[in-house]
Design an enzyme around this catalytic site. Structure first.
Site, PDB file in Angstrom:
ATOM      1  CG  ASN A  11      -1.801   1.162   1.358  1.00 55.82           C
ATOM      2  OD1 ASN A  11      -1.848   1.996   0.460  1.00 55.82           O
ATOM      3  ND2 ASN A  11      -2.527   1.247   2.468  1.00 55.82           N
ATOM      4  CE  LYS A  13      -0.388   3.034   4.745  1.00 58.94           C
ATOM      5  NZ  LYS A  13      -0.425   3.099   6.202  1.00 58.94           N
ATOM      6  CG  HIS A  95      -6.097   1.560   4.975  1.00 61.16           C
ATOM      7  ND1 HIS A  95      -5.662   2.576   5.789  1.00 61.16           N
ATOM      8  CD2 HIS A  95      -5.088   0.665   4.910  1.00 61.16           C
ATOM      9  CE1 HIS A  95      -4.429   2.303   6.180  1.00 61.16           C
ATOM     10  NE2 HIS A  95      -4.054   1.155   5.662  1.00 61.16           N
ATOM     11  CD  GLU A  97      -3.290   5.238   6.736  1.00 61.90           C
ATOM     12  OE1 GLU A  97      -3.200   5.270   5.500  1.00 61.90           O
ATOM     13  OE2 GLU A  97      -2.445   4.660   7.463  1.00 61.90           O
ATOM     14  CD  GLU A 165      -3.860  -2.989   7.111  1.00 58.18           C
ATOM     15  OE1 GLU A 165      -2.660  -3.054   6.845  1.00 58.18           O
ATOM     16  OE2 GLU A 165      -4.606  -2.101   6.678  1.00 58.18           O
ATOM     17  N   GLY A 171       1.858   1.928  10.828  1.00 59.62           N
ATOM     18  CA  GLY A 171       2.766   3.058  10.719  1.00 59.62           C
ATOM     19  C   GLY A 171       3.436   3.436  12.033  1.00 59.62           C
ATOM     20  CB  SER A 211       4.754  -2.042  12.015  1.00 63.18           C
ATOM     21  OG  SER A 211       4.266  -0.727  12.273  1.00 63.18           O
TER      22      SER A 211
HETATM   23  P1  PGA Z   1       2.463   0.047   7.695  1.00 63.04           P
HETATM   24  O1  PGA Z   1       1.013   0.240   7.017  1.00 63.04           O
HETATM   25  O2  PGA Z   1       3.048  -1.206   7.102  1.00 63.04           O
HETATM   26  O3  PGA Z   1       3.245   1.284   7.302  1.00 63.04           O
HETATM   27  O4  PGA Z   1       2.246  -0.077   9.154  1.00 63.04           O
HETATM   28  C1  PGA Z   1       0.179  -0.849   6.811  1.00 63.04           C
HETATM   29  C2  PGA Z   1      -1.102  -0.409   6.151  1.00 63.04           C
HETATM   30  O5  PGA Z   1      -1.582   0.693   6.473  1.00 63.04           O
HETATM   31  O6  PGA Z   1      -1.662  -1.128   5.313  1.00 63.04           O
END
Ligand code: PGA
Length: 248
Positions: A11, A13, A95, A97, A165, A171, A211
């Protein structure tokens, strides 16, 4: 028992530009990728075409979001039909976010899932609890409720991948332990057995996100019910190749 093909999504982003993404794509294109792993890169919508033409055909392209109808007066939105038109086959929906930064609720996410599937896109449907929910002991309640709304909008599970997740792991550099991930994935699979069917429970790919790095992916990948990853930060780096090959 159904054989579940390992699935790794990157992803991106809202990161990168044409120059940096070209470099990333060329690294991926020339890498040795485990054949048994399905690989999907989720590009910013404005770069979907660019990603599709830049990536090797072994790698599928996903959008990071879409709207719930095919077309119309919805300024700023994109439809599954447009995503398909750019040669992408997947979309990430729900997601964290989108849920927590942009305020998307379960109902909207459910409608998007239904329309994306009707439009023949594969859906990476995301669920996950916040830190305060985990600490309050309501993880299962939260993720089952999110899963329920997604499930009400799915007719054919073959085109769905479920991404667990935990919000506190996204993140933050704070990965769920392999035991924590396995525990939740196992309970989700049991939920599918009880509420959908044995067949879906056996065949649905439940992937972990939060992460994931080259350093922690092998142990996570060795868990029985972890069928792959959704990777944010590390998907922009060459170590994404190690994550793709976590089970090799
Ligand atoms: P990250 O994000 O690996 O940077 O923690 C995962 C995601 O949001 O899918």
């Amino acid at each position: 028992m159904a054989q579940r093909r390992f699935f790794v999504g990157g992803n991106w982003k809202m990161n990168g530009n044409k120059e940096s993404l070209e470099e990333l794509m060329s690294t991926l294109n020339t890498a040795s990728l485990h054949e048994d792993t399905e690989v999907v890169c989720a590009a910013p919508s404005i770069y979907l075409d660019f990603a599709r033409s830049g990536l090797d055909s072994r790698i599928s392209v996903a959008a990071q979001n879409c709207y719930k109808v095919a077309k119309g007066a919805f300024t700023g939105e994109i439809s599954p039909a447009m995503i398909k038109d750019c040669g992408a086959d997947w979309v990430i929906l729900g997601h964290s976010e989108r849920r927590h930064v942009f305020g998307e609720n379960d109902e909207l996410i459910g409608q998007k899932v239904a329309h994306a599937l009707e439009s023949d896109l594969g859906v990476i449907a995301c669920i996950g609890e916040k830190l305060e929910e985990r600490e309050a002991g309501t993880t299962e309640e939260v993720i089952f409720a999110q899963t329920q709304v997604i499930a009400e909008n799915v007719m054919d599970w073959e085109k769905v991948v479920l991404a667990y997740e935990p919000v506190w792991a996204i993140g933050t550099g704070k990965t769920a332990t392999p035991e924590q991930a396995q525990e939740v994935h196992e309970r989700l699979r049991a939920w599918f057995r009880a509420n959908i069917s044995e067949e879906v429970s056996d065949s649905l790919r439940i992937i972990y996100g939060g992460s994931v790095t080259a350093a922690n992916c092998s142990e996570l990948a060795s868990q029985t019910d972890v069928d792959g990853f959704l990777v944010g930060g590390a998907s922009l780096k060459p170590e994404f190749i190690d994550i793709i090959n976590a089970r090799a």
